[in-house]
Design an enzyme around this catalytic site. Structure first.
Site, PDB file in Angstrom:
ATOM      1  N   ASP A  67       0.828  -1.202   0.000  1.00 32.74           N
ATOM      2  CA  ASP A  67       0.000   0.000   0.000  1.00 32.74           C
ATOM      3  C   ASP A  67       0.866   1.257   0.000  1.00 32.74           C
ATOM      4  O   ASP A  67       2.094   1.180   0.130  1.00 32.74           O
ATOM      5  CB  ASP A  67      -0.957   0.001   1.200  1.00 32.74           C
ATOM      6  CG  ASP A  67      -0.320  -0.538   2.470  1.00 32.74           C
ATOM      7  OD1 ASP A  67       0.913  -0.487   2.587  1.00 32.74           O
ATOM      8  OD2 ASP A  67      -1.055  -1.010   3.344  1.00 32.74           O
ATOM      9  N   ASP A 136      -7.707  -2.697  14.114  1.00 33.20           N
ATOM     10  CA  ASP A 136      -9.101  -2.893  13.679  1.00 33.20           C
ATOM     11  C   ASP A 136      -9.236  -4.065  12.703  1.00 33.20           C
ATOM     12  O   ASP A 136     -10.285  -4.256  12.090  1.00 33.20           O
ATOM     13  CB  ASP A 136      -9.668  -1.603  13.059  1.00 33.20           C
ATOM     14  CG  ASP A 136      -8.932  -1.182  11.784  1.00 33.20           C
ATOM     15  OD1 ASP A 136      -7.996  -1.895  11.353  1.00 33.20           O
ATOM     16  OD2 ASP A 136      -9.310  -0.139  11.203  1.00 33.20           O
ATOM     17  N   HIS A 138      -7.413  -4.665   9.900  1.00 36.62           N
ATOM     18  CA  HIS A 138      -7.079  -4.498   8.476  1.00 36.62           C
ATOM     19  C   HIS A 138      -5.790  -5.235   8.123  1.00 36.62           C
ATOM     20  O   HIS A 138      -4.906  -5.401   8.957  1.00 36.62           O
ATOM     21  CB  HIS A 138      -6.997  -3.008   8.077  1.00 36.62           C
ATOM     22  CG  HIS A 138      -5.846  -2.246   8.657  1.00 36.62           C
ATOM     23  ND1 HIS A 138      -6.011  -1.107   9.416  1.00 36.62           N
ATOM     24  CD2 HIS A 138      -4.499  -2.431   8.594  1.00 36.62           C
ATOM     25  CE1 HIS A 138      -4.820  -0.644   9.774  1.00 36.62           C
ATOM     26  NE2 HIS A 138      -3.890  -1.433   9.288  1.00 36.62           N
ATOM     27  N   GLU A 143      -9.759  -1.701   5.189  1.00 37.51           N
ATOM     28  CA  GLU A 143     -10.413  -1.416   6.452  1.00 37.51           C
ATOM     29  C   GLU A 143     -11.735  -2.184   6.557  1.00 37.51           C
ATOM     30  O   GLU A 143     -12.266  -2.671   5.547  1.00 37.51           O
ATOM     31  CB  GLU A 143     -10.667   0.100   6.557  1.00 37.51           C
ATOM     32  CG  GLU A 143      -9.383   0.945   6.570  1.00 37.51           C
ATOM     33  CD  GLU A 143      -8.636   0.907   7.904  1.00 37.51           C
ATOM     34  OE1 GLU A 143      -8.717  -0.115   8.612  1.00 37.51           O
ATOM     35  OE2 GLU A 143      -7.955   1.903   8.219  1.00 37.51           O
TER      36      GLU A 143
HETATM   37  C1  F6R Z   1       1.418  -1.673   6.088  1.00 37.89           C
HETATM   38  C2  F6R Z   1       0.076  -2.182   6.163  1.00 37.89           C
HETATM   39  C3  F6R Z   1      -0.687  -2.245   7.421  1.00 37.89           C
HETATM   40  C4  F6R Z   1       0.160  -2.526   8.665  1.00 37.89           C
HETATM   41  C5  F6R Z   1      -0.720  -2.469   9.895  1.00 37.89           C
HETATM   42  C6  F6R Z   1       0.059  -2.748  11.160  1.00 37.89           C
HETATM   43  O1  F6R Z   1       1.916  -1.772   4.772  1.00 37.89           O
HETATM   44  O2  F6R Z   1      -0.413  -2.536   5.144  1.00 37.89           O
HETATM   45  O3  F6R Z   1      -1.661  -3.258   7.288  1.00 37.89           O
HETATM   46  O4  F6R Z   1       0.761  -3.785   8.542  1.00 37.89           O
HETATM   47  O5  F6R Z   1      -1.314  -1.213   9.979  1.00 37.89           O
HETATM   48  O6  F6R Z   1       0.988  -1.724  11.355  1.00 37.89           O
HETATM   49  P1  F6R Z   1       2.099  -1.840  12.511  1.00 37.89           P
HETATM   50  O7  F6R Z   1       2.963  -2.976  12.121  1.00 37.89           O
HETATM   51  O8  F6R Z   1       2.820  -0.529  12.443  1.00 37.89           O
HETATM   52  O9  F6R Z   1       1.378  -2.072  13.770  1.00 37.89           O
END
Ligand code: F6R
Length: 246
Positions: A67, A136, A138, A143
């Site tokens: 992303d 949440d 994702h 989301e």
């Molecule tokens: C990042 C992504 C998100 C993160 C998620 C967890 O490329 O796609 O899904 O993996 O938000 O983020 P952290 O690891 O910072 O808790």
């Protein structure tokens, strides 16, 4: 789905790195899907160590990011392209330009999504996709509420995700972009293997739904239950709400 509960983030990183080392031994020109955020950082440290030690090589690897934020200027340190360059690409022997991301600087975001999905399809999608998980539920930036078979698209970040990610923006939630480009859940599910990393108690509810909940758009990561080769690596805090952790 295989779930492994480990004691430390470095044990998790080792286990994930073993999966990638095994893949690259079998297929040096593998397609690797990368995640940003804090969860995979110990893994990227371990991959760069193994690369320096001559155990693995990324020389023939093609990478695809999950992303990208919309609205950050090209030189912003939290752009995911910059993040991946800093934390992985420049620390291993991956060719410059071999790690691709959705082009959120394209004024036509819809076209950028279609181009990215087409590039992934042309590469045969990922052999192995590294994932983190949002509090949440994702994965990528898919989301809650979105379709389980989506493809690369423009997404809107929830308030929860923007609050979680404010730590990367000096604690200022208003500095966190509201939109992103993300591989869809259907895109992610094309990968031959999924390796998800989660640490810390703020991930416990999402891990509970991922592992023991119904497959539901309310907890997007739960779609991984339908994947034939999904590995979930968690620490004890992230596993705390699992009724069958033992
Ligand atoms: C990042 C992504 C998100 C993160 C998620 C967890 O490329 O796609 O899904 O993996 O938000 O983020 P952290 O690891 O910072 O808790």
């Amino acid at each position: 789905m295989e779930l492994i509960v480990l004691d430390t983030a470095s044990q998790i990183a080792d286990r994930a790195a073993d999966a990638i080392e095994g893949l690259l031994a079998r297929k040096p020109d593998a397609v690797l899907g990368t995640a940003t955020g804090s969860s995979p950082l110990p893994l990227y440290d371990e991959l760069s160590r193994r690369c320096r030690a001559g155990r693995i090589s990324f020389a023939k690897v093609t990478g695809f990011m999950l992303d990208e934020y919309v609205g950050l200027p090209e030189d912003h340190p939290e752009r995911y392209a910059t993040f991946m360059e800093r934390n992985l690409r420049s620390r291993v022997d991956m060719r410059p330009g071999a790690l691709h991301g959705p082009d959120a600087l394209n004024p036509d975001l819809q076209a950028a999504c279609e181009d990215y999905e087409a590039a992934m399809a042309a590469a045969g999608y990922c052999d192995l996709q590294i994932l983190g998980i949002g509090s949440d539920g994702h994965i990528g930036f898919n989301e809650p509420g979105g379709p389980l078979d989506s493809r690369t698209h423009v997404g809107v970040l929830t308030e929860q995700t923007r609050r979680d990610n404010a730590r990367f923006f000096d604690g200022d939630i208003d500095a966190v972009p509201t939109h992103c480009l993300t591989q869809g859940l259907g895109t992610i599910m094309e990968a031959r293997k999924l390796v998800l990393i989660a640490t810390g108690s703020n991930k416990a509810e999402a891990i509970e739904h991922l592992v023991e909940g119904e497959v539901s758009e309310d907890w997007p990561a739960s779609v991984m239950q339908r994947h034939p080769d999904a590995l979930v690596l968690v620490d004890r805090d992230a596993a705390a709400r699992l009724s069958r952790a033992d």
